[in-house]
Enzyme design. Structure first.
Site, short mmCIF file in Angstrom:
data_model
loop_
_atom_site.label_atom_id
_atom_site.label_comp_id
_atom_site.label_asym_id
_atom_site.label_seq_id
_atom_site.Cartn_x
_atom_site.Cartn_y
_atom_site.Cartn_z
N GLN A 100 7.42 -9.52 7.99
CA GLN A 100 8.68 -9.14 7.36
C GLN A 100 9.36 -7.94 8.04
O GLN A 100 10.34 -7.41 7.54
CB GLN A 100 8.49 -8.89 5.86
CG GLN A 100 7.68 -7.67 5.48
CD GLN A 100 7.33 -7.67 3.99
OE1 GLN A 100 6.49 -8.43 3.52
NE2 GLN A 100 7.97 -6.80 3.22
N ASP A 137 13.19 -3.56 -5.80
CA ASP A 137 13.52 -4.54 -4.75
C ASP A 137 14.14 -5.75 -5.45
O ASP A 137 13.53 -6.82 -5.52
CB ASP A 137 12.26 -4.92 -3.98
CG ASP A 137 11.65 -3.72 -3.28
OD1 ASP A 137 12.24 -3.25 -2.30
OD2 ASP A 137 10.61 -3.22 -3.74
N GLY A 190 5.41 3.99 -9.01
CA GLY A 190 6.07 2.69 -9.22
C GLY A 190 5.06 1.55 -9.15
O GLY A 190 5.06 0.64 -10.00
N HIS A 191 4.19 1.60 -8.14
CA HIS A 191 3.14 0.57 -8.04
C HIS A 191 2.19 0.65 -9.23
O HIS A 191 1.74 -0.37 -9.75
CB HIS A 191 2.31 0.76 -6.76
CG HIS A 191 3.08 0.58 -5.48
ND1 HIS A 191 3.37 1.63 -4.64
CD2 HIS A 191 3.60 -0.53 -4.91
CE1 HIS A 191 4.03 1.17 -3.59
NE2 HIS A 191 4.19 -0.12 -3.73
N GLY A 238 0.80 -1.22 0.00
CA GLY A 238 0.00 0.00 0.00
C GLY A 238 0.83 1.27 0.00
O GLY A 238 2.03 1.25 -0.23
N GLU A 263 11.57 -4.15 -9.93
CA GLU A 263 13.02 -4.39 -9.90
C GLU A 263 13.71 -3.52 -8.86
O GLU A 263 14.88 -3.73 -8.56
CB GLU A 263 13.63 -4.11 -11.28
CG GLU A 263 13.40 -5.22 -12.27
CD GLU A 263 14.10 -4.97 -13.59
OE1 GLU A 263 14.68 -3.88 -13.78
OE2 GLU A 263 14.04 -5.87 -14.45
N GLN A 278 14.69 -9.00 -3.52
CA GLN A 278 13.38 -9.60 -3.25
C GLN A 278 12.85 -10.32 -4.49
O GLN A 278 12.31 -11.43 -4.40
CB GLN A 278 12.40 -8.50 -2.82
CG GLN A 278 10.95 -8.97 -2.76
CD GLN A 278 10.02 -7.92 -2.20
OE1 GLN A 278 9.95 -7.74 -1.00
NE2 GLN A 278 9.29 -7.22 -3.05
N SER A 319 9.46 5.16 -3.74
CA SER A 319 9.33 4.23 -2.61
C SER A 319 8.32 4.81 -1.63
O SER A 319 8.31 6.03 -1.42
CB SER A 319 10.69 4.07 -1.93
OG SER A 319 10.52 3.50 -0.64
N ARG A 359 8.57 4.62 1.40
CA ARG A 359 9.34 5.15 2.53
C ARG A 359 9.93 6.53 2.22
O ARG A 359 10.45 7.19 3.13
CB ARG A 359 10.44 4.17 2.93
CG ARG A 359 9.88 2.93 3.63
CD ARG A 359 10.97 2.07 4.24
NE ARG A 359 10.46 1.05 5.13
CZ ARG A 359 10.27 -0.23 4.79
NH1 ARG A 359 10.57 -0.65 3.59
NH2 ARG A 359 9.80 -1.09 5.68
O1 PAF Z 1 7.58 -5.28 -1.92
C1 PAF Z 1 6.63 -5.25 -1.11
O2 PAF Z 1 5.85 -4.30 -1.06
C2 PAF Z 1 6.45 -6.41 -0.15
O3 PAF Z 1 7.67 -6.92 0.27
C3 PAF Z 1 5.54 -7.53 -0.71
C4 PAF Z 1 6.17 -8.19 -1.92
C5 PAF Z 1 4.19 -6.95 -1.07
C6 PAF Z 1 5.35 -8.60 0.36
O4 PAF Z 1 4.79 -8.09 1.51
#
Ligand code: PAF
Length: 292
Positions: free
Chosen positions: A68, A157, A43-44, A38, A155, A160, A192, A194
């Site tokens: 996490q 992350d 980017g999202h 959220g 990318e 990840q 981001s 953040r």
């Molecule tokens: O990248 C994120 O926002 C989180 O790590 C994810 C992949 C949604 C998992 O909680």
């Protein structure tokens, strides 16, 4: 003026999610899943648009995943704005928002955790030992809950993304994992959630993380070195820009994340550094000198 599009419906239970997705599948539609925590930014939105260009239906997920975050990290203060997120998802063409409660995701007695070794070790895995186990666990659950054709991750992350590719292959999960390029502000700063933690002054300093990585990647692509000197210069530039500390600036193989000291195959420069209350990460591709 952009037209207000209908808000995507919100489902909060696995049963409601599966009912809606099953209806679409019966109609012959394929489905892309875009997992998020959220507080959505461009980017999202690019991930949702990518999903929409790839599949007939896109389902975004919104879940700030407690598994996490370490107890010392920002789970409680992580920015949240579900209403704003829904409006943005509508503009990007999202068909459904899955926003489960913590109880739905981790019911009483929940006792399972997925552990990934190798690619999950080092880099962010060393500085945030809680993170990739929590990501692997929640993403495995999301993939099992939705059974999408494709799942899309940024990318930005990068580690990840490779961790997710690894456990999806290892656990034979029947889904394609696509990575979408990092979206940046005009300054170069990677988008981001953040970034919301940054003051105006820190926001002006933060783009130096990308600038330092870009300069280092260009130097390595020209055959510059030794690698440790190039990485050292990047670290110094990041600190000189006003970052409080650098967790790492490292050169890794782009596919395996193995440590390398020469660029003979596609590589990746990855960095994490702390500025004010934020820990920012970024990465750039490094092409082998002969390929430039
Ligand atoms: O990248 C994120 O926002 C989180 O790590 C994810 C992949 C949604 C998992 O909680």
């Amino acid at each position: 003026m952009s037209q207000a599009l209908p808000l995507p419906p919100v489902v909060r239970s696995v049963a409601a999610l599966r009912a809606q997705l099953a209806e679409w599948r019966r109609a012959g539609d394929d489905i892309a899943l875009v997992p998020t925590m959220g507080y959505l930014h461009q980017g999202h939105m690019a991930l949702v648009r990518y999903g929409k260009a790839t599949c007939r239906r896109v389902c975004a997920t919104l879940f700030v995943n407690p598994a996490q975050f370490a107890p010392t990290e920002d789970f409680q203060t992580y920015p949240r704005d579900e209403a704003g997120d829904r409006a943005k998802l509508a503009q990007a063409g999202c068909d459904l928002l899955y926003a489960p409660t913590t109880e739905e995701m981790y019911p009483e007695g929940f006792a399972t955790r997925i552990t990934v070794t190798g690619v999950a070790e080092g880099l962010c895995g060393a500085f945030r030992p809680q993170m990739f186990g929590g990501v692997a666990t929640v993403v495995t659950k999301l993939l099992n809950q939705a059974s999408p054709d494709v799942a899309v991750f940024g990318e930005k992350d990068y580690q990840q993304l490779l961790v997710i590719r690894r456990f999806v292959r290892d656990l034979d999960l029947p889904v394609r994992i696509d990575g979408a390029p990092t979206v940046r502000e005009p300054s170069g700063l990677a988008m981001s959630s953040r970034n919301a933690y940054l003051s105006a002054e820190q926001r002006a300093q933060a783009p130096e993380l990308f600038a330092a990585l870009t300069a280092a990647a260009e130097s390595l692509a020209r055959g510059g070195g030794p690698v440790e000197a190039v990485l050292g210069a990047a670290r110094q530039r990041i600190v000189a820009a006003g970052f409080a500390s650098v967790d790492y600036v490292e050169l890794r193989d782009a596919e395996t994340l193995a440590t390398i000291d020469r660029v003979v195959r596609p590589a990746r420069l990855l960095a994490a550094a702390r500025i004010g209350p934020a820990r920012l990460i970024d990465n750039v591709a490094v092409v082998p000198p002969a390929a430039v």
